[in-house]
Enzyme design. Structure first.
Site, PDB file in Angstrom:
ATOM      1  N   GLU A 226      -4.308  -6.667  14.643  1.00  0.00           N
ATOM      2  CA  GLU A 226      -5.033  -4.913  14.422  1.00  0.00           C
ATOM      3  C   GLU A 226      -5.825  -4.171  14.340  1.00  0.00           C
ATOM      4  OE1 GLU A 226      -0.923  -5.182  10.707  1.00  0.00           O
ATOM      5  OE2 GLU A 226      -1.973  -4.572  10.275  1.00  0.00           O
TER       6      GLU A 226
ATOM      7  N   LYS B  73       0.927  -1.002  -0.197  1.00  0.00           N
ATOM      8  CA  LYS B  73       0.053  -0.079   0.209  1.00  0.00           C
ATOM      9  C   LYS B  73       0.914   0.994   0.568  1.00  0.00           C
ATOM     10  CE  LYS B  73      -3.860   2.419   2.608  1.00  0.00           C
ATOM     11  NZ  LYS B  73      -4.450   2.156   4.065  1.00  0.00           N
TER      12      LYS B  73
ATOM     13  N   HIS C  14      -5.063 -32.932  17.166  1.00  0.00           N
ATOM     14  CA  HIS C  14      -4.421 -34.608  17.407  1.00  0.00           C
ATOM     15  C   HIS C  14      -3.342 -33.487  18.798  1.00  0.00           C
ATOM     16  CE1 HIS C  14      -5.510 -37.513  15.939  1.00  0.00           C
ATOM     17  NE2 HIS C  14      -5.931 -37.635  15.149  1.00  0.00           N
TER      18      HIS C  14
ATOM     19  N   GLU D  12      10.449  -4.581   4.682  1.00  0.00           N
ATOM     20  CA  GLU D  12      10.781  -6.376   4.451  1.00  0.00           C
ATOM     21  C   GLU D  12      10.167  -6.247   2.979  1.00  0.00           C
ATOM     22  OE1 GLU D  12       8.580  -4.978   6.481  1.00  0.00           O
ATOM     23  OE2 GLU D  12       8.486  -6.326   8.508  1.00  0.00           O
TER      24      GLU D  12
ATOM     25  N   GLY E  55      -4.823  -1.879   4.828  1.00  0.00           N
ATOM     26  CA  GLY E  55      -4.604  -3.836   4.493  1.00  0.00           C
ATOM     27  C   GLY E  55      -4.890  -4.350   4.656  1.00  0.00           C
ATOM     28  N   ARG E  56      -5.468  -4.985   5.441  1.00  0.00           N
ATOM     29  CA  ARG E  56      -5.942  -6.118   6.266  1.00  0.00           C
ATOM     30  C   ARG E  56      -7.058  -6.285   5.881  1.00  0.00           C
ATOM     31  NH1 ARG E  56      -4.776  -2.419  10.254  1.00  0.00           N
ATOM     32  NH2 ARG E  56      -6.518  -1.945  11.513  1.00  0.00           N
TER      33      ARG E  56
ATOM     34  N   LYS F 104       9.243  -1.318  14.477  1.00  0.00           N
ATOM     35  CA  LYS F 104       9.146  -0.543  13.184  1.00  0.00           C
ATOM     36  C   LYS F 104      10.830   0.395  13.438  1.00  0.00           C
ATOM     37  CE  LYS F 104       5.499  -0.850  10.153  1.00  0.00           C
ATOM     38  NZ  LYS F 104       4.233  -0.523   9.610  1.00  0.00           N
TER      39      LYS F 104
HETATM   40  O1  F6P Z   1       2.289  -4.632  10.054  1.00  0.00           O
HETATM   41  C1  F6P Z   1       1.759  -3.091   9.818  1.00  0.00           C
HETATM   42  C2  F6P Z   1       1.179  -2.821   8.136  1.00  0.00           C
HETATM   43  O2  F6P Z   1       0.904  -1.807   8.071  1.00  0.00           O
HETATM   44  C3  F6P Z   1      -0.308  -3.567   7.881  1.00  0.00           C
HETATM   45  O3  F6P Z   1      -1.114  -2.870   8.414  1.00  0.00           O
HETATM   46  C4  F6P Z   1       0.026  -4.024   6.486  1.00  0.00           C
HETATM   47  O4  F6P Z   1      -0.905  -4.978   5.780  1.00  0.00           O
HETATM   48  C5  F6P Z   1       1.194  -4.631   6.269  1.00  0.00           C
HETATM   49  O5  F6P Z   1       2.327  -3.787   7.635  1.00  0.00           O
HETATM   50  C6  F6P Z   1       2.116  -4.091   5.053  1.00  0.00           C
HETATM   51  O6  F6P Z   1       2.013  -2.256   4.942  1.00  0.00           O
HETATM   52  P1  F6P Z   1       2.332  -2.042   2.888  1.00  0.00           P
HETATM   53  O7  F6P Z   1       1.070  -2.802   2.432  1.00  0.00           O
HETATM   54  O8  F6P Z   1       2.637  -0.605   3.078  1.00  0.00           O
HETATM   55  O9  F6P Z   1       3.356  -2.853   2.825  1.00  0.00           O
END
Ligand code: F6P
Length: 539
Positions: free
Chosen positions: A355, A209, A386, A215, A269-270, A506
């Protein structure tokens, strides 16, 4: 939005607290014995889904009070505020409109005076065109080669949704294509994902987003280097597309706007799977199946928006969750799908729920004063049986569970499905009704073993039974839980659509990274963190 009362100071809350005390000694055996029709009285059917919530510790009075509590918290107005594009995400001053992504009625929804639907439809239609071309071997790749592998690079909501849904709807996917989902910044993830792929036939979807997430950017750059090493810089536009709200950053990465699929700041995002973040899923299952999934989402959205509270599936699940979290001290809830294709379902809703509702202050920033979002966990049946069901049956903790099962299997081999479903039905029966000491004795069990063989029962469950796990049903199921989360957030008066709790870690990681790069930098953390970093530096 209307002013929210301190929920634990309402008459409904106080009455529920009193009733909960007496319900601690009520058993599901008693409740079922007192009402022979209970198993059908407390059940709802909506389109593809049947929800049996009778195996919960409540009666009509409790249910009325729980529904009155939701009403007192302003649920109808809050729900309308969301569906009509009001800026209910107060800390980010944003509307919350994932429902627009699957608004198949196309009825206008306005944000800042502008209908968002033309933009939503335009992106969906570009996605469909792109997905068809990739599936037909007409897009990208090297001359004479077609795309055979799609790698989605994202994390959190930009990964869990497509990854979970790809697994869930695998029977509908193009099996000629390979799909991989890379999320962890651990170099192992991207290395393992790419090791057997051919760069000439690989398409990367960089899904972020913000297009700043550490990452995702690290993985995207590593993937880019992998591709450039094999095919040169000029191959990048043929192998990379982006899904983002940040066109400038996407361009800076080297992806042209014609290869970018956008979304908007009003999509969390979620909650983003039904829009452009679902691009990898759409390539996998094809646009028609993707649109069928959106129909399912939309059907559940309408149900949630219009059904009376007592017949409203998300509301019922939400208030029962509140009942256990706030009046029985339940710390967690388990999502237990009896379908291997839903292996990632609990992981997906871990993010969606935790979240969203892992919050400690109200919308106005005051301490919330009551327990909020549960710890969400789970595994597909029968594997869980199990592993952790022992604790569910005989442990000291109360873990409300949702069982999700299907009448038909996508893989009807031999008796497997009947065996699976016999476990599905047996588990909720055993959890609810247990086995008494008398019943254990009647089996001839020696007296000293009797306490070990007793099942107390009265362990609450919901059961969701559907015909089969097809795209529409899947959409309904996901929207069901999304709206459950929304409803609980409204009752607790918390902001379910921001996530400030992920920031501090972060930021600190951003400070520590240079200290790991340059061991000569002085360390000014606490004594524990300093020592851990010092040991890491030693290699
Ligand atoms: O973990 C925090 C967060 O902002 C989530 O809400 C989101 O889904 C994820 O990081 C990834 O964010 P982006 O789509 O901006 O890379």
């Amino acid at each position: 939005m209307p002013r929210h009362p301190r929920i634990d100071r309402t008459a409904e809350w106080r009455s529920l607290a009193k009733l909960a005390k007496s319900f601690k000694s009520v058993s599901l055996r008693d409740l079922f014995a007192a009402d022979p029709a209970r198993g059908t009285r407390y059940a709802l059917a909506f389109d593809k889904l049947y929800l049996d919530y009778s195996k919960n510790l409540f009666d009509g009075e409790v249910l009325s009070l729980l529904l009155a509590l939701a009403d007192r918290a302003g649920l109808p107005a809050a729900r309308e505020a969301m569906f009509t594009g009001r800026k209910i995400n107060l800390t980010e001053n944003r509307a919350v409109l994932h429902v627009a992504l699957r608004n198949r009625s196309n009825a206008p929804i306005f944000v800042d005076g502008k209908d968002v639907m033309p933009g939503v439809n335009e992106v969906l239609s570009r996605m469909a065109d792109f997905a068809r071309r990739v599936r037909a071997g007409e897009w990208g790749g090297e001359p004479g080669r077609r795309i055979r592998a799609v790698v989605n690079i994202g994390i959190g909501g930009s990964d869990l949704g497509p990854a979970m849904a790809y697994e869930a709807l695998k029977p509908f996917s193009d099996r000629e294509l390979t799909f991989r989902f890379v999320s962890n910044v651990d170099g192992t993830h991207v290395s393992e994902a790419l090791r057997d792929l051919d760069p000439a036939e690989t398409l990367f979807i960089v899904a972020s987003k913000t297009f700043t997430t550490q990452e995702t950017m690290a993985n995207a750059h590593t993937a880019r280097e992998w591709l450039v090493r094999a095919l040169g810089e000029e191959a990048v536009p043929r192998h990379f597309v982006a899904v983002s709200t940040a066109a400038d950053k996407v361009a800076a990465f080297g992806i042209g706007t014609e290869n970018m699929f956008g979304f908007w700041d009003w999509v969390g995002g979620r909650y983003s799977l039904p829009g452009a973040i679902g691009l990898s899923l759409m390539i996998s299952i094809g646009p028609e199946n993707f649109f069928a999934m959106l129909e399912g989402y939309h059907a559940m959205d309408n149900h949630f928006r219009t059904a009376p509270a007592a017949e409203n599936m998300p509301v019922i699940l939400a208030v029962l969750g509140i009942w256990y979290a706030n009046f029985f001290g339940a710390q967690s809830m388990a999502l237990l799908p009896y379908d291997q294709y839903l292996a990632r379902f609990a992981a997906y809703f871990q993010q969606a729920d935790m979240e969203s509702n892992g919050k400690r202050v109200t919308r106005r920033g005051k301490p919330v004063g009551v327990t909020t979002g549960p710890i969400v966990w789970g595994e597909p049946g029968t594997n869980g049986q199990h592993a952790f069901y022992q604790l569910l049956h005989q442990g000291t903790r109360l873990v409300p569970c949702d069982f999700i099962g299907f009448k038909r299997s996508q893989n009807p081999v031999g008796e497997h499905h009947k065996m699976l479903m016999s476990n599905f039905f047996a588990q909720t029966e055993a959890l609810a009704f247990g086995r008494t000491a008398e019943e254990v004795r009647a089996l001839g069990v020696p007296e000293k073993l009797v306490p070990h063989r007793v099942f107390p029962g009265s362990r609450p469950t919901n059961t969701i039974l559907a015909d089969e796990l097809d795209p529409k049903t899947f959409g309904e199921l996901v929207a069901l839980y999304e709206h459950k989360i929304f409803t609980q957030g409204v009752i607790w008066d918390i902001l379910s659509f921001d996530q400030w709790g992920v920031q501090l870690g972060k930021e600190l990681a951003g400070k520590i990274l240079p200290e790991l790069r340059d061991p000569s930098l002085p360390l000014a953390h606490d004594s524990s963190t300093n020592e851990l970093i010092r040991r890491f530096r030693e290699g």
